[in-house]
Design a protein around this motif. Structure first.
Motif, PDB file in Angstrom:
ATOM      1  N   LEU A 157       0.826  -1.201   0.000  1.00 25.08           N
ATOM      2  CA  LEU A 157       0.000   0.000   0.000  1.00 25.08           C
ATOM      3  C   LEU A 157       0.860   1.250   0.000  1.00 25.08           C
ATOM      4  CD1 LEU A 157      -2.833  -0.820   2.575  1.00 25.08           C
ATOM      5  CD2 LEU A 157      -2.817  -1.192   0.103  1.00 25.08           C
ATOM      6  N   HIS A 158       0.489   2.194  -0.880  1.00 23.17           N
ATOM      7  CA  HIS A 158       1.101   3.518  -0.918  1.00 23.17           C
ATOM      8  C   HIS A 158      -0.059   4.486  -0.657  1.00 23.17           C
ATOM      9  CE1 HIS A 158       4.650   1.846  -3.276  1.00 23.17           C
ATOM     10  NE2 HIS A 158       3.729   0.901  -3.403  1.00 23.17           N
ATOM     11  N   VAL A 159      -0.134   5.053   0.536  1.00 18.76           N
ATOM     12  CA  VAL A 159      -1.327   5.779   0.967  1.00 18.76           C
ATOM     13  C   VAL A 159      -1.052   7.279   1.045  1.00 18.76           C
ATOM     14  CG1 VAL A 159      -3.047   6.044   2.790  1.00 18.76           C
ATOM     15  CG2 VAL A 159      -2.133   3.772   2.261  1.00 18.76           C
ATOM     16  N   VAL A 160      -1.895   8.052   0.347  1.00 17.61           N
ATOM     17  CA  VAL A 160      -1.854   9.514   0.388  1.00 17.61           C
ATOM     18  C   VAL A 160      -3.107   9.988   1.105  1.00 17.61           C
ATOM     19  CG1 VAL A 160      -1.987  11.603  -1.012  1.00 17.61           C
ATOM     20  CG2 VAL A 160      -0.439   9.751  -1.671  1.00 17.61           C
ATOM     21  N   PRO A 162      -4.329  13.379   2.627  1.00 16.03           N
ATOM     22  CA  PRO A 162      -4.180  14.804   2.930  1.00 16.03           C
ATOM     23  C   PRO A 162      -4.956  15.255   4.166  1.00 16.03           C
ATOM     24  CG  PRO A 162      -4.624  14.473   0.599  1.00 16.03           C
ATOM     25  CD  PRO A 162      -4.845  13.155   1.273  1.00 16.03           C
ATOM     26  N   LYS A 163      -6.124  14.679   4.405  1.00 14.71           N
ATOM     27  CA  LYS A 163      -6.918  15.094   5.560  1.00 14.71           C
ATOM     28  C   LYS A 163      -6.305  14.621   6.876  1.00 14.71           C
ATOM     29  CE  LYS A 163     -10.884  13.344   4.401  1.00 14.71           C
ATOM     30  NZ  LYS A 163     -12.322  12.985   4.382  1.00 14.71           N
ATOM     31  N   GLY A 164      -5.549  13.532   6.826  1.00 16.87           N
ATOM     32  CA  GLY A 164      -4.948  13.001   8.040  1.00 16.87           C
ATOM     33  C   GLY A 164      -5.939  12.312   8.959  1.00 16.87           C
ATOM     34  N   THR A 165      -7.135  12.022   8.444  1.00 16.24           N
ATOM     35  CA  THR A 165      -8.141  11.334   9.248  1.00 16.24           C
ATOM     36  C   THR A 165      -8.574  10.055   8.551  1.00 16.24           C
ATOM     37  OG1 THR A 165      -9.911  12.588   8.166  1.00 16.24           O
ATOM     38  CG2 THR A 165      -9.007  13.498  10.202  1.00 16.24           C
ATOM     39  N   GLU A 166      -9.223   9.191   9.273  1.00 19.74           N
ATOM     40  CA  GLU A 166      -9.797   7.921   8.815  1.00 19.74           C
ATOM     41  C   GLU A 166      -8.746   6.984   8.247  1.00 19.74           C
ATOM     42  OE1 GLU A 166     -13.611   6.023   6.446  1.00 19.74           O
ATOM     43  OE2 GLU A 166     -13.309   8.181   6.394  1.00 19.74           O
ATOM     44  N   LEU A 167      -8.096   7.340   7.133  1.00 19.05           N
ATOM     45  CA  LEU A 167      -7.127   6.436   6.535  1.00 19.05           C
ATOM     46  C   LEU A 167      -5.827   6.354   7.327  1.00 19.05           C
ATOM     47  CD1 LEU A 167      -7.438   7.045   2.676  1.00 19.05           C
ATOM     48  CD2 LEU A 167      -8.590   5.346   4.093  1.00 19.05           C
ATOM     49  N   ASN A 168      -5.690   7.187   8.380  1.00 21.13           N
ATOM     50  CA  ASN A 168      -4.461   7.104   9.174  1.00 21.13           C
ATOM     51  C   ASN A 168      -4.338   5.767   9.897  1.00 21.13           C
ATOM     52  OD1 ASN A 168      -6.331   7.418  11.239  1.00 21.13           O
ATOM     53  ND2 ASN A 168      -5.638   9.462  11.829  1.00 21.13           N
ATOM     54  N   ALA A 169      -5.434   5.007   9.962  1.00 18.08           N
ATOM     55  CA  ALA A 169      -5.359   3.663  10.546  1.00 18.08           C
ATOM     56  C   ALA A 169      -4.483   2.745   9.719  1.00 18.08           C
ATOM     57  CB  ALA A 169      -6.768   3.069  10.671  1.00 18.08           C
ATOM     58  N   VAL A 222      -3.337   4.554  -2.956  1.00 20.31           N
ATOM     59  CA  VAL A 222      -4.619   5.030  -2.439  1.00 20.31           C
ATOM     60  C   VAL A 222      -4.538   6.543  -2.287  1.00 20.31           C
ATOM     61  CG1 VAL A 222      -6.282   4.894  -0.559  1.00 20.31           C
ATOM     62  CG2 VAL A 222      -4.986   2.857  -1.218  1.00 20.31           C
ATOM     63  N   LEU A 223      -5.378   7.255  -3.021  1.00 25.34           N
ATOM     64  CA  LEU A 223      -5.361   8.719  -3.020  1.00 25.34           C
ATOM     65  C   LEU A 223      -6.674   9.247  -2.460  1.00 25.34           C
ATOM     66  CD1 LEU A 223      -3.925   9.218  -6.621  1.00 25.34           C
ATOM     67  CD2 LEU A 223      -2.688   9.627  -4.502  1.00 25.34           C
ATOM     68  N   ASP A 224      -6.660   9.629  -1.193  1.00 25.90           N
ATOM     69  CA  ASP A 224      -7.853  10.237  -0.608  1.00 25.90           C
ATOM     70  C   ASP A 224      -7.838  11.732  -0.921  1.00 25.90           C
ATOM     71  OD1 ASP A 224     -10.242  10.270   0.774  1.00 25.90           O
ATOM     72  OD2 ASP A 224      -9.292  10.648   2.707  1.00 25.90           O
ATOM     73  N   GLU A 225      -9.022  12.318  -1.091  1.00 27.32           N
ATOM     74  CA  GLU A 225      -9.129  13.743  -1.440  1.00 27.32           C
ATOM     75  C   GLU A 225      -8.239  14.068  -2.636  1.00 27.32           C
ATOM     76  OE1 GLU A 225     -11.316  15.767  -0.337  1.00 27.32           O
ATOM     77  OE2 GLU A 225     -12.110  14.380   1.164  1.00 27.32           O
ATOM     78  N   LEU A 226      -8.503  13.384  -3.734  1.00 22.89           N
ATOM     79  CA  LEU A 226      -7.693  13.521  -4.938  1.00 22.89           C
ATOM     80  C   LEU A 226      -7.681  14.949  -5.465  1.00 22.89           C
ATOM     81  CD1 LEU A 226      -5.993  12.074  -7.043  1.00 22.89           C
ATOM     82  CD2 LEU A 226      -8.089  11.328  -8.176  1.00 22.89           C
ATOM     83  N   GLY A 227      -8.786  15.670  -5.269  1.00 23.25           N
ATOM     84  CA  GLY A 227      -8.849  17.045  -5.742  1.00 23.25           C
ATOM     85  C   GLY A 227      -7.822  17.940  -5.079  1.00 23.25           C
ATOM     86  N   ALA A 228      -7.565  17.707  -3.784  1.00 21.76           N
ATOM     87  CA  ALA A 228      -6.562  18.491  -3.069  1.00 21.76           C
ATOM     88  C   ALA A 228      -5.162  18.208  -3.592  1.00 21.76           C
ATOM     89  CB  ALA A 228      -6.639  18.189  -1.571  1.00 21.76           C
ATOM     90  N   ALA A 262     -10.276   8.989  -4.576  1.00 24.18           N
ATOM     91  CA  ALA A 262     -11.580   9.507  -4.162  1.00 24.18           C
ATOM     92  C   ALA A 262     -11.548  11.026  -4.237  1.00 24.18           C
ATOM     93  CB  ALA A 262     -11.906   9.060  -2.736  1.00 24.18           C
ATOM     94  N   LEU A 263     -12.631  11.610  -4.740  1.00 25.22           N
ATOM     95  CA  LEU A 263     -12.677  13.067  -4.838  1.00 25.22           C
ATOM     96  C   LEU A 263     -14.105  13.576  -4.782  1.00 25.22           C
ATOM     97  CD1 LEU A 263     -12.093  14.373  -8.484  1.00 25.22           C
ATOM     98  CD2 LEU A 263     -13.003  12.133  -7.948  1.00 25.22           C
ATOM     99  N   GLN A 264     -14.234  14.872  -4.444  1.00 31.58           N
ATOM    100  CA  GLN A 264     -15.544  15.518  -4.385  1.00 31.58           C
ATOM    101  C   GLN A 264     -15.836  16.319  -5.642  1.00 31.58           C
ATOM    102  OE1 GLN A 264     -16.378  17.681  -0.714  1.00 31.58           O
ATOM    103  NE2 GLN A 264     -14.752  16.567   0.347  1.00 31.58           N
ATOM    104  N   GLU A 265     -14.824  16.930  -6.230  1.00 26.90           N
ATOM    105  CA  GLU A 265     -14.996  17.840  -7.366  1.00 26.90           C
ATOM    106  C   GLU A 265     -14.415  17.197  -8.619  1.00 26.90           C
ATOM    107  OE1 GLU A 265     -16.155  21.019  -9.497  1.00 26.90           O
ATOM    108  OE2 GLU A 265     -16.472  20.935  -7.334  1.00 26.90           O
TER     109      GLU A 265
END
Length: 362
Positions: A157-160, A162-169, A222-228, A262-265
């Motif tokens: 796993l290569h985990v990005v 940005p929010k520093g929450t949830e995926l920090n597990a 794994v890219l969380d908040e891809l828009g950021a 994962a992204l919102q925009e």
């Protein structure tokens, strides 16, 4: 009903009204049924797609989707009420790597009452949805499937995050993990460096296709908040990510690299490479235009009404995917992973302390 929706034809000479014929009706549940219809000469599936809203009103349904079955035959997916009224519980984690099939990762259920499965190996996933829509439910289900493979060194796993929450597990079981801008760029560029090295290995071995093994594991970015990361983050971050992300998305699939973003925009200026994702999931959105941006052109017209999913906690994980063959939107719901499910994932995937020390991960 079809006459009111302008879905009949009139014989030019006799004036006889021709009505499309229903071939059969299949009921999947009290909330969803499929009506198979033989089209009249001169009719096209697009005519029925454009009449979907009128058909929904006539049938007193919440939604009507149109699927092309074969020449002159379509299927109307009639959703009379919400098919997902309860959270879906994830299945038990597999303990044996040999039992894991990454070509059919279980994610949840479809509106037809069948399992929602998708391939992870050799694929890139894009999950779009508004805040609170349950995007990480899809991510967690993919990672739960990988848990024994991570433990056995077959998946890295290569985990990005940005929010520093949830995926920090995932920190204890990640090959690389990043939260700050500088670290994020390093992880993404490091992933591309890994893929370049993999290309050399395959060439030296005379192999044209990737085979997952301990020597050549599947690398999952794994890219969380891809828009950021790609659009509205710090310029140094977005510039560094955009320098290699198109290369990763266009080449990594054949080299044993998969991306889950994962992204919102989902606009082009935020994620210009969105068309390079082979599997796209659209959960609840705040704009009708976002549906086609995630799933592809005309998907909302064909029934993917993700912008009409209620903005309530009970709707988290509900959205649409597109059937690969018929290009028809299907309503789905991802299973919900609570804290205990995530803890179980980390426990099963956990590396021995000696391996953690050797890789420098904490």
């Amino acid at each position: 009903m079809v006459e009111a929706c302008n879905l009949v034809t009139v014989h030019r000479t006799t004036g006889v009204i021709n009505v499309p014929r229903i071939i059969r009706i299949r009921s999947h549940s009290p909330s969803t049924e499929t009506v198979y219809v033989r089209l009249l000469l001169g009719q096209t599936p697009k005519m029925w797609e454009e009449a979907a809203d009128a058909l929904a009103v006539a049938l007193q349904a919440e939604r009507v989707g149109v699927e092309r079955v074969r020449p002159q035959v379509i299927a109307l997916v009639v959703q009379r009420s919400e098919p997902f009224t309860q959270p879906i519980i994830p299945p038990d984690l597999l303990g044996d790597s040999d039992a894991v099939d990454l070509s059919r990762v279980y994610l949840g259920e479809t509106e037809h009452g069948t399992d929602w499965v998708a391939p992870l190996l050799g694929q890139h996933w894009l999950v779009g949805g508004a805040s609170g829509s349950g995007k990480n439910s899809v991510t967690w289900m993919a990672l739960r499937a990988c848990a024994p493979l991570i433990r056995d060194g077959l998946v890295r796993l290569h985990v990005v995050n940005p929010k520093g929450t949830e995926l920090n597990a995932l920190q204890p079981v990640s090959h690389r993990y990043a939260e700050t801008d500088a670290d994020i760029v390093e992880v993404i560029q490091g992933f591309w460096t890994t893929m370049q090295g993999r290309k050399k290995v395959l060439a030296e071995q005379g192999r044209r296709t990737f085979v997952m093994s301990r020597d050549t594991p599947l690398d999952v970015l794994v890219l969380d908040e891809l828009g950021a990361v790609t659009g509205y983050g710090d310029r140094s971050l977005t510039k560094g990510a955009q320098a290699v992300l198109p290369l990763i998305l266009s080449q990594a699939r054949a080299l044993g690299g998969s991306v889950v973003g994962a992204l919102q925009e989902p606009t082009k200026d935020v994620i210009p490479q969105r068309d390079l994702f082979s599997l796209r999931v659209c959960l609840r959105t705040t704009s009708a235009g976002h549906v086609d941006m995630v799933l592809g052109e005309d998907m909302r017209r064909r029934g993917a009404l993700a912008d009409e999913i209620p903005n309530v906690p009970e709707s988290a994980g509900i959205g649409f995917v597109v059937k690969q063959r018929s290009r028809t939107p299907v309503r789905v719901r991802a299973a919900y992973c609570d804290d205990s499910d995530i803890a179980e994932l980390v426990r099963v995937a956990g590396w021995p302390v000696s391996e953690l020390a050797a890789t420098g991960q904490r």
